[in-house]
Design an enzyme around this catalytic site. Structure first.
Site, PDB file in Angstrom:
ATOM      1  N   ARG A 244      -5.710   0.691  -1.805  1.00  0.00           N
ATOM      2  CA  ARG A 244      -5.837   1.401  -0.535  1.00  0.00           C
ATOM      3  C   ARG A 244      -4.432   1.588   0.033  1.00  0.00           C
ATOM      4  O   ARG A 244      -3.556   0.746  -0.157  1.00  0.00           O
ATOM      5  CB  ARG A 244      -6.713   0.624   0.455  1.00  0.00           C
ATOM      6  CG  ARG A 244      -8.197   0.623   0.103  1.00  0.00           C
ATOM      7  CD  ARG A 244      -8.806   2.001   0.254  1.00  0.00           C
ATOM      8  NE  ARG A 244     -10.252   2.006   0.002  1.00  0.00           N
ATOM      9  CZ  ARG A 244     -10.801   2.268  -1.177  1.00  0.00           C
ATOM     10  NH1 ARG A 244     -10.019   2.485  -2.237  1.00  0.00           N
ATOM     11  NH2 ARG A 244     -12.114   2.299  -1.318  1.00  0.00           N
ATOM     12  N   GLU A 273      -3.953   8.777   5.271  1.00  0.00           N
ATOM     13  CA  GLU A 273      -4.632   9.538   4.233  1.00  0.00           C
ATOM     14  C   GLU A 273      -5.680  10.436   4.897  1.00  0.00           C
ATOM     15  O   GLU A 273      -6.493   9.930   5.677  1.00  0.00           O
ATOM     16  CB  GLU A 273      -5.303   8.589   3.237  1.00  0.00           C
ATOM     17  CG  GLU A 273      -5.921   9.282   2.036  1.00  0.00           C
ATOM     18  CD  GLU A 273      -6.462   8.301   1.014  1.00  0.00           C
ATOM     19  OE1 GLU A 273      -7.656   8.473   0.629  1.00  0.00           O
ATOM     20  OE2 GLU A 273      -5.741   7.373   0.601  1.00  0.00           O
ATOM     21  N   HIS A 292      -6.258  10.690  -3.993  1.00  0.00           N
ATOM     22  CA  HIS A 292      -7.340   9.709  -4.132  1.00  0.00           C
ATOM     23  C   HIS A 292      -8.285  10.168  -5.248  1.00  0.00           C
ATOM     24  O   HIS A 292      -9.518  10.191  -5.089  1.00  0.00           O
ATOM     25  CB  HIS A 292      -8.108   9.560  -2.811  1.00  0.00           C
ATOM     26  CG  HIS A 292      -8.701   8.196  -2.628  1.00  0.00           C
ATOM     27  ND1 HIS A 292      -8.731   7.532  -1.434  1.00  0.00           N
ATOM     28  CD2 HIS A 292      -9.292   7.348  -3.518  1.00  0.00           C
ATOM     29  CE1 HIS A 292      -9.319   6.354  -1.569  1.00  0.00           C
ATOM     30  NE2 HIS A 292      -9.669   6.221  -2.844  1.00  0.00           N
TER      31      HIS A 292
END
Length: 330
Positions: A244, A273, A292
């Site tokens: 993450r 993000e 991602h």
């Protein structure tokens, strides 16, 4: 075919599939994969909000990506929620615990694809393919220096299914591996295993050539790769983050790249993000950014269905949720 009939307590589906899909793959494929594995069970796919609300009212076994509070509110018979993601932090876990609902996750689904993504990112840095790409774009035939992976030290933070898959795929490359996990006494598929204590972790960083972050985001891992870590790590190191974004202190990472504290970084996740268009990370030639995307695989629903179908069988055998695979501790 999809079952669109209304449910009552007597004719509720054995497995209810909620309508949200993932990775741009139609959710119908997930329902079909479950039907293939459970030919003697009724699999219902709810394709509209009203269908979901009606179908979940009497459903005991439900699977999906998310479970909104308002949907949980009407799930009168819910006993098992099979989350279709490996992470469950987005779920109303406190309320599920209060309701004594068993929760499972999709741990293991991403091992092959993310393992391959990590190896690719490491080789991208090792053989400096980013330099080759720039020179090809300029039609410039000019040699450049590269590196060699063999004999390097790779530290993998997180020894879950993804971390283990990474280690398995690194075995043929002749590297030394260090695993970082909460319970180092459990060992792992690495040459050495350490915990998250600052001393051992920084000592490992000082001899790390490739740092792979494959851990969940917790109070321990948030900001784990901070300024101190980036100063400590070998200056020829590459960081690969498929965990993450907040596991890395982004401002410290930008400073490290500007000051040549590290060789390069491959980021599948960022903080923030999505990464804003004007963020400086976009402009570094030695930074690889993927949106991602490491989790994408055409095999996602098939691997997920293997886990969920097995749990549906176990639950259906005696109505018990005690032996479910991938059960999450609430």
């Amino acid at each position: 075919m999809t079952d669109y009939g209304s449910d009552t307590a007597d004719d509720a589906a054995d497995v209810l599939v909620l309508r949200k899909g993932t990775h741009g793959i139609p959710i119908e494929r997930y329902a079909d994969a479950l039907r293939d594995r459970l030919p003697d069970r009724t699999i219902r796919l709810a394709r509209t909000p009203s269908e979901e609300r009606e179908a979940i009212r009497h459903a005991a076994f439900v699977t999906g990506m998310v479970l909104e509070d308002d949907l949980l509110e009407v799930a009168e018979s819910l006993e098992v929620f099979a989350c279709a993601y490996a992470g469950t932090g987005h779920l109303p876990l406190d309320r599920l615990e209060e309701r004594e609902v068993a929760v499972t996750n999709a741990s293991g689904v991403h091992g092959p694809n993310i393992g391959e993504h990590v190896v690719g990112a490491i080789l991208w840095s090792t053989r400096r393919f980013h330099v080759a790409t720039r020179r090809q774009r300029r039609r410039e035939w000019r040699h450049y220096q590269a590196h060699e992976l063999q004999g390097s030290t790779v530290t993998v933070v997180g020894m879950g299914a993804i971390g283990r898959a990474v280690c398995t795929r690194l075995e043929p490359f002749g590297v030394e591996t260090i695993g970082v996990r909460y319970s180092p006494e459990k060992g792992g598929p690495t040459d050495e295993v350490i915990g998250f204590e600052e001393g051992p972790f920084h000592e490992a960083l000082a001899r790390t050539d490739y740092l792979v972050l494959a851990c969940p985001l917790t109070e321990t891992t948030r900001g784990l790769v901070d300024r101190e870590a980036l100063v400590t790590i070998d200056p020829n190191a590459t960081i690969v983050n498929i965990a993450r974004g907040p596991v890395i202190d982004t401002d410290a990472l930008v400073d490290a790249l500007r000051s040549n504290w590290i060789r390069s970084a491959s980021l599948d996740v960022t903080d923030p993000e999505p990464l804003p268009e004007d963020h400086p990370l976009w402009n570094f030639g030695n930074v690889q950014i993927t949106p991602h995307n490491a989790g994408h695989t055409p095999e996602y629903y098939d691997r997920l269905a293997d886990i969920v179908a097995e749990n549906a069988r176990r639950f259906g055998a005696d109505g018990s949720d005690g032996e479910l695979k991938n059960r999450v501790r609430l």
